[in-house]
Design a protein around this motif. Sequence first.
Motif, mmCIF file in Angstrom:
data_model
loop_
_atom_site.group_PDB
_atom_site.id
_atom_site.type_symbol
_atom_site.label_atom_id
_atom_site.label_comp_id
_atom_site.label_asym_id
_atom_site.label_seq_id
_atom_site.Cartn_x
_atom_site.Cartn_y
_atom_site.Cartn_z
ATOM 1 N N VAL A 27 0.827 -1.181 0.041
ATOM 2 C CA VAL A 27 0.045 -0.062 -0.002
ATOM 3 C C VAL A 27 0.835 1.281 -0.087
ATOM 4 C CG1 VAL A 27 -1.538 1.462 1.346
ATOM 5 C CG2 VAL A 27 -1.927 -1.017 1.037
ATOM 6 N N THR A 28 1.857 1.278 0.836
ATOM 7 C CA THR A 28 2.869 2.454 0.971
ATOM 8 C C THR A 28 3.376 2.496 -0.466
ATOM 9 O OG1 THR A 28 3.177 2.143 3.201
ATOM 10 C CG2 THR A 28 4.719 3.481 2.185
ATOM 11 N N LEU A 29 4.218 1.631 -1.138
ATOM 12 C CA LEU A 29 4.746 1.759 -2.367
ATOM 13 C C LEU A 29 3.821 2.299 -3.288
ATOM 14 C CD1 LEU A 29 7.193 1.251 -4.181
ATOM 15 C CD2 LEU A 29 6.469 -1.145 -4.271
ATOM 16 N N LEU A 30 2.582 1.719 -3.386
ATOM 17 C CA LEU A 30 1.501 2.287 -4.470
ATOM 18 C C LEU A 30 1.067 3.893 -4.038
ATOM 19 C CD1 LEU A 30 -0.348 1.664 -6.543
ATOM 20 C CD2 LEU A 30 -2.038 0.874 -4.818
ATOM 21 N N TYR A 31 1.403 4.188 -2.888
ATOM 22 C CA TYR A 31 0.987 5.429 -2.411
ATOM 23 C C TYR A 31 2.045 6.519 -3.003
ATOM 24 C CZ TYR A 31 -1.269 9.116 0.187
ATOM 25 O OH TYR A 31 -1.978 10.426 0.524
ATOM 26 N N ASN A 66 8.596 20.541 -4.084
ATOM 27 C CA ASN A 66 8.866 20.295 -2.677
ATOM 28 C C ASN A 66 8.103 19.192 -2.029
ATOM 29 O OD1 ASN A 66 9.773 21.730 0.068
ATOM 30 N ND2 ASN A 66 7.589 21.808 0.407
ATOM 31 N N ALA A 67 6.992 18.971 -2.627
ATOM 32 C CA ALA A 67 6.454 17.507 -2.145
ATOM 33 C C ALA A 67 7.348 16.375 -2.695
ATOM 34 C CB ALA A 67 5.089 17.382 -2.887
ATOM 35 N N LEU A 68 7.843 16.412 -3.884
ATOM 36 C CA LEU A 68 8.743 15.516 -4.231
ATOM 37 C C LEU A 68 10.304 15.277 -3.287
ATOM 38 C CD1 LEU A 68 8.680 15.932 -8.188
ATOM 39 C CD2 LEU A 68 7.592 14.123 -6.786
ATOM 40 N N TYR A 69 10.562 16.586 -2.899
ATOM 41 C CA TYR A 69 11.845 16.533 -2.159
ATOM 42 C C TYR A 69 11.339 15.685 -0.532
ATOM 43 C CZ TYR A 69 14.414 19.101 1.662
ATOM 44 O OH TYR A 69 15.213 19.386 2.758
ATOM 45 N N GLY A 70 10.265 16.594 -0.070
ATOM 46 C CA GLY A 70 10.015 16.006 1.287
ATOM 47 C C GLY A 70 9.616 14.476 1.366
ATOM 48 N N THR A 71 8.929 13.922 0.322
ATOM 49 C CA THR A 71 8.586 12.425 0.139
ATOM 50 C C THR A 71 9.737 11.732 -0.064
ATOM 51 O OG1 THR A 71 7.642 12.915 -1.996
ATOM 52 C CG2 THR A 71 5.969 13.055 -0.185
ATOM 53 N N THR A 72 10.331 12.123 -0.773
ATOM 54 C CA THR A 72 11.837 11.255 -1.101
ATOM 55 C C THR A 72 12.788 11.107 0.293
ATOM 56 O OG1 THR A 72 11.614 12.008 -3.509
ATOM 57 C CG2 THR A 72 13.804 11.077 -2.645
ATOM 58 N N GLY A 73 12.622 12.019 1.295
ATOM 59 C CA GLY A 73 13.400 12.078 2.226
ATOM 60 C C GLY A 73 12.627 11.179 3.240
ATOM 61 N N PHE A 74 11.475 10.724 2.942
ATOM 62 C CA PHE A 74 10.822 9.622 4.019
ATOM 63 C C PHE A 74 10.553 8.130 3.335
ATOM 64 C CE2 PHE A 74 6.682 7.842 5.279
ATOM 65 C CZ PHE A 74 6.910 7.382 6.476
ATOM 66 N N TYR A 75 9.789 8.296 2.352
ATOM 67 C CA TYR A 75 9.202 7.017 1.644
ATOM 68 C C TYR A 75 10.402 5.801 1.443
ATOM 69 C CZ TYR A 75 4.496 8.806 2.007
ATOM 70 O OH TYR A 75 3.404 9.230 2.294
ATOM 71 N N LEU A 79 9.915 2.467 3.314
ATOM 72 C CA LEU A 79 9.874 1.251 2.646
ATOM 73 C C LEU A 79 10.887 0.291 2.945
ATOM 74 C CD1 LEU A 79 8.378 2.702 -0.662
ATOM 75 C CD2 LEU A 79 7.143 1.108 0.867
ATOM 76 N N SER A 80 12.175 0.529 3.127
ATOM 77 C CA SER A 80 13.138 -0.287 3.230
ATOM 78 C C SER A 80 13.247 -0.872 4.535
ATOM 79 C CB SER A 80 14.770 0.302 2.943
ATOM 80 O OG SER A 80 14.939 1.352 3.903
ATOM 81 N N ALA A 173 8.241 6.053 13.422
ATOM 82 C CA ALA A 173 8.784 5.496 12.196
ATOM 83 C C ALA A 173 9.784 6.448 11.474
ATOM 84 C CB ALA A 173 7.731 4.947 11.433
ATOM 85 N N LEU A 174 10.090 7.594 11.840
ATOM 86 C CA LEU A 174 11.055 8.533 11.328
ATOM 87 C C LEU A 174 11.409 9.330 12.452
ATOM 88 C CD1 LEU A 174 9.091 11.375 9.561
ATOM 89 C CD2 LEU A 174 8.114 10.400 11.540
ATOM 90 N N CYS A 175 12.792 9.908 12.061
ATOM 91 C CA CYS A 175 13.451 10.935 12.665
ATOM 92 C C CYS A 175 12.818 12.647 12.475
ATOM 93 C CB CYS A 175 14.828 10.997 12.305
ATOM 94 S SG CYS A 175 15.652 9.431 12.949
ATOM 95 N N LEU A 176 12.561 13.207 13.484
ATOM 96 C CA LEU A 176 12.494 14.656 13.547
ATOM 97 C C LEU A 176 13.250 15.024 14.813
ATOM 98 C CD1 LEU A 176 8.472 14.153 13.559
ATOM 99 C CD2 LEU A 176 10.049 14.957 11.592
ATOM 100 N N ASN A 177 13.683 16.539 14.301
ATOM 101 C CA ASN A 177 14.781 17.115 15.278
ATOM 102 C C ASN A 177 13.963 16.943 16.936
ATOM 103 O OD1 ASN A 177 16.372 17.232 13.582
ATOM 104 N ND2 ASN A 177 15.833 19.465 13.183
#
Length: 308
Positions: A27-31, A66-75, A79-80, A173-177
Motif C-alpha cells: 500500500v505504501t509503495l503504491l501510494y 517541494n512535495a517530491l523533495y519531502g516525500t523522497t526524504g521519507f518513503y 519502505l526499506s 517510524a521516522l526521525c524528527l529534530n
Amino acid sequence: MKSCTSGSFILSGFNETMNFTVPLFSVTLLYYCVILFFNISLVLLIVLDESLHEPMYILLSSFCINALYGTTGFYPKFLSDLLSSSHRISYEGCLLQGFVMYSFSFCDLSILTVMAFDRYLAICRPLHYHSFMTKRRLSQLVCFSWLTPFCLFSINVLLTARLKLCGINIQRALCLNWLIFKLACPEADTFPNNISAYVIIAICYFHYVFIIWTYIYIIKTCVRSREDRVMFMQTCVAHLTSVIINAIVMAVDAMYLRFGSRDLPQSLQNFITLEFVIIPPVMNPLVYGFKLSKIRNRILSLIYLKGK
C-alpha cells in the motif's frame, strides 16, 4: 543510559507493523508512486506548456517539487525499513531526515505565503501586477520560499547535533529534530534549542498572519466586483484549501509531538506524526489540478488526444 552521538537510533515505531509488513509495504509503495505521478505530471505539464509560464503556475510547480523533495526524504527509507528486521538509522542519517522533514513542511508554508502575495497583487493591485511580478522578482520570491526554511533548519540541526544524548529509542517510524531533542541528557544545555524553536514558531505565525491579511484585502476587493469574484473562485479557492490543509496538519503534528499521549495505539501515533507526508503531497496536486481551469483543461485535452 547510552549516548548515541556517534552510533545509531532504533525506530521503535515499527514494532506493531511486523504482523502485516507485506500489505503495508504494498500500500505504501503504491501510494508513493501516486505521489510521484501526480507531482511529476503537474511539474512537467507546467514546464512544457508555455501558456502556463505565469507566476501562479511557476509557484505551483515549486510547490510540487517541494512535495517530491519531502516525500523522497521519507518513503524510500520507510519502505526499506518495512522489509528489514533491524529498524535502525545512523545518527547522521537521523539528523538529515529531521532536516528534510522540517524544511519540507516549512517550505510548503513559505510557498503558500508567496502564492497568497501573488493572488493579492493579481486581484487587489492588477495595474501593478505585471510591473512588479517580473521574472527576476518571481525568482527572488521562489528563492526566499526555499532558502528561508533551509537556513532556519540548518541552524536547528546544528544546535541539535551539539547535544549529548542519553537514549537511542525514537518512538516513531521516522526521525524528527524534536524527537532527537527529547533524548538529550538532563545536564545538556538545551536553552539555544528552545530559543531556536520559539523563533521558528514565531516565523510560522508571521506567515499565517500575512496570508490572513492578504485574504482580508482579497475578499474586500472581490465583494465589490463580479469579475474579481470569478477570479477568486478560479484561483484562490485551491490555494485557500491548501492553506487550510497545511494549517491543520502542522497544528495537529506540533501539538501531538509536544503534548500527545503515549497511551494511543502505536499505529495511530505513527499516522499523526506522518500525516504531513501523507495528506498534502496527494491533496495539493489534486486540488490544483481540478480547480485551476487552465491545468484542468490541459489535462482533459491530453486525455482526449490519447483516447483517440
